[in-house]
Design a protein around this motif. Structure first.
Motif, PDB file in Angstrom:
ATOM      1  N   ALA A 108      49.197  31.750  -3.880  1.00 44.23           N
ATOM      2  CA  ALA A 108      47.659  32.080  -3.801  1.00 44.23           C
ATOM      3  C   ALA A 108      47.206  33.473  -3.890  1.00 44.23           C
ATOM      4  N   ALA A 109      48.255  34.335  -3.145  1.00 47.88           N
ATOM      5  CA  ALA A 109      48.212  35.578  -3.138  1.00 47.88           C
ATOM      6  C   ALA A 109      48.466  36.238  -4.492  1.00 47.88           C
ATOM      7  N   GLU A 110      49.309  35.844  -4.985  1.00 45.74           N
ATOM      8  CA  GLU A 110      49.620  36.120  -6.335  1.00 45.74           C
ATOM      9  C   GLU A 110      48.694  36.029  -7.496  1.00 45.74           C
ATOM     10  N   LEU A 111      47.892  34.559  -7.259  1.00 42.75           N
ATOM     11  CA  LEU A 111      46.735  34.579  -8.035  1.00 42.75           C
ATOM     12  C   LEU A 111      45.585  35.321  -8.049  1.00 42.75           C
ATOM     13  N   PHE A 112      45.120  35.612  -6.991  1.00 37.27           N
ATOM     14  CA  PHE A 112      44.007  36.480  -6.493  1.00 37.27           C
ATOM     15  C   PHE A 112      44.440  37.970  -6.716  1.00 37.27           C
ATOM     16  N   VAL A 113      45.400  38.533  -6.313  1.00 37.04           N
ATOM     17  CA  VAL A 113      45.786  39.805  -6.655  1.00 37.04           C
ATOM     18  C   VAL A 113      45.849  40.102  -8.225  1.00 37.04           C
ATOM     19  N   GLY A 114      46.536  39.221  -9.150  1.00 38.21           N
ATOM     20  CA  GLY A 114      46.347  39.067 -10.429  1.00 38.21           C
ATOM     21  C   GLY A 114      45.072  39.438 -11.121  1.00 38.21           C
ATOM     22  N   ALA A 115      44.340  38.238 -10.481  1.00 36.73           N
ATOM     23  CA  ALA A 115      42.768  38.347 -10.988  1.00 36.73           C
ATOM     24  C   ALA A 115      41.922  39.522 -10.756  1.00 36.73           C
ATOM     25  N   MET A 116      42.186  40.191  -9.569  1.00 32.23           N
ATOM     26  CA  MET A 116      41.749  41.328  -9.159  1.00 32.23           C
ATOM     27  C   MET A 116      42.007  42.609  -9.878  1.00 32.23           C
ATOM     28  N   LEU A 117      43.388  42.602 -10.215  1.00 30.01           N
ATOM     29  CA  LEU A 117      43.747  43.461 -11.254  1.00 30.01           C
ATOM     30  C   LEU A 117      43.243  43.770 -12.528  1.00 30.01           C
ATOM     31  N   MET A 118      43.314  42.312 -13.192  1.00 26.91           N
ATOM     32  CA  MET A 118      42.522  42.243 -14.575  1.00 26.91           C
ATOM     33  C   MET A 118      41.264  42.478 -14.657  1.00 26.91           C
ATOM     34  N   ALA A 119      40.545  42.068 -13.455  1.00 23.85           N
ATOM     35  CA  ALA A 119      39.050  42.457 -13.336  1.00 23.85           C
ATOM     36  C   ALA A 119      38.871  43.792 -12.902  1.00 23.85           C
ATOM     37  N   GLY A 120      39.489  44.492 -12.420  1.00 26.41           N
ATOM     38  CA  GLY A 120      39.530  45.991 -11.915  1.00 26.41           C
ATOM     39  C   GLY A 120      38.826  45.863 -10.575  1.00 26.41           C
TER      40      GLY A 120
END
Length: 375
Positions: A108-120
């Motif tokens: 879940a942490a990978e999923l959310f951190v990845g989404a946050m980086l892509m969205a800035g």
């Protein structure tokens, strides 16, 4: 005739220089913001992809009853894991509730951190967490790779990318910048500048340079240091590493000749590739002259019952297979070989296993009746 002359006063020249300098500085920062866009999005996609595979596209990875259950992957990392993470993995493999919670939370942490980086969104905070992921994954899986150390390459690049985003911020086209446009006061908040946005960190130039060089030193020491440990080629010649990612190795211990003539020993597959299992095709009991006094061929090993295998872990296991005994990397078990028909086995002093590639692995035998077999 009058002559028109165009001159500027020192005040006008200074104003012009400042204006040009400011424009160039803004252009340089804008260029950097656009240039970092691919770094931010791909870094985010890498981690988002890891989490989304488990939650969306390949949910069997989170199913403890499936062969692709993540515990099997973790167990393959155990032989070469660094900084004590091998003991952590072993502990988690013995405590299902902790293992399952860890897999879910990490995914879940990978999923959310990845989404946050892509969205800035909160980019610097997400980048710092991604650096933590890179260090952890390097410590566990960095030694693996059949043709080269593939896992090291991934973790090393991700650590550098995360460090770049931590220092440079979100860059262009980021939710952080939308938040600042809607609430300009955020630009003056130190906590926001440290966690998000494309504005420079709230540091003086000298302090920022020191921070950047410190981060660089950490990335260099960690990445190059682990590479040197795994493969050399930095200050020492190239080597295969303390734990080979290509050649299977069996560590034998606690080998005993039991009163009924059977042989019990512990075996740990502590090196090799996770892409293929090891196949033990023969076992021999040897006398003091290293001559076989009992032989177990492929058919005999393939016929061993399940009761002959007491596996340490519930995931990657030792078991009888079509070509003798088979096991995946990280498997560990106590095996019992039946008593040979001949009493000559009582003279055995050592045990030898042979894999399908002809490599042999040995251990001295002890007798429960006679104590150490000294030969």
């Amino acid at each position: 005739m009058t002559t028109l002359s165009f001159t500027t006063t020192p005040h006008v020249e200074q104003s012009f220089d400042r204006s040009v300098g400011l424009t160039e500085a803004r252009r340089a920062w804008r260029t950097a913001a656009l240039a970092m866009l691919s770094v931010r999005i791909i870094q985010g996609f890498i981690y988002w992809g890891g989490g989304s595979r488990r939650f969306i596209y390949a949910p069997a990875k989170l199913n403890p009853d499936a062969p692709t259950w993540m515990a099997n992957k973790f167990q393959t990392a155990m032989p070469g894991a660094l900084f004590g993470t091998d003991h952590l993995i072993s502990f988690m493999l013995h405590h299902f509730w902790l293992l399952y919670a860890g897999v879910i939370l990490f995914s879940a942490a990978e999923l959310f951190v990845g989404a946050m980086l892509m969205a800035g969104a909160l980019t610097r905070a997400a980048a710092l967490v991604s650096m933590g992921f890179s260090v952890l994954l390097m410590a566990m899986f960095g030694w693996q790779g059949a043709t080269c150390i593939d896992e090291w390459t991934m973790a090393a690049c991700n650590l550098a990318m995360g460090a770049t985003l931590l220092l440079g911020g979100s860059g262009a086209y980021a939710i952080d910048n939308v938040l600042m446009r809607r609430n300009p006061a955020l630009a003056g908040k130190r906590w926001f500048r440290w966690m998000a946005g494309s504005l420079p960190l709230p540091l003086k130039d000298v302090s920022f340079r020191k921070l950047a060089l410190t981060v660089l030193a950490f990335v260099l020491v960690f990445d190059i240091g682990t590479y040197s440990y795994y493969r050399g080629s930095v200050v020492t010649p190239f080597h295969g590493g303390p734990v080979s990612p290509t050649r299977h190795h069996l560590a034998l211990s606690e080998a005993r000749l039991l009163p009924d003539g059977s042989v019990r020993f512990h075996v740990y597959l502590d090196a090799g590739t996770p892409e293929a299992p090891v196949h033990v095709v023969a076992a021999d009991l040897l006398d003091a002259s290293n001559q076989p006094v009992a032989h177990y061929d492929t058919a005999a090993l393939s016929a061993l019952p399940n009761t002959a295998f007491a596996n340490d872990y519930a995931y990657n296991k030792f078991a009888a297979g079509p070509y003798g005994i088979r096991a995946s990397i990280g498997a560990a078990a106590t095996l019992t070989l039946p008593a040979p028909a001949s009493d000559a086995a009582l003279e055995a002093r050592s045990l030898r296993l042979t894999d399908v590639d002809g490599r042999t692995f040995s251990a001295l035998l002890r007798s429960k009746r006679l104590g150490p077999r000294l030969g």
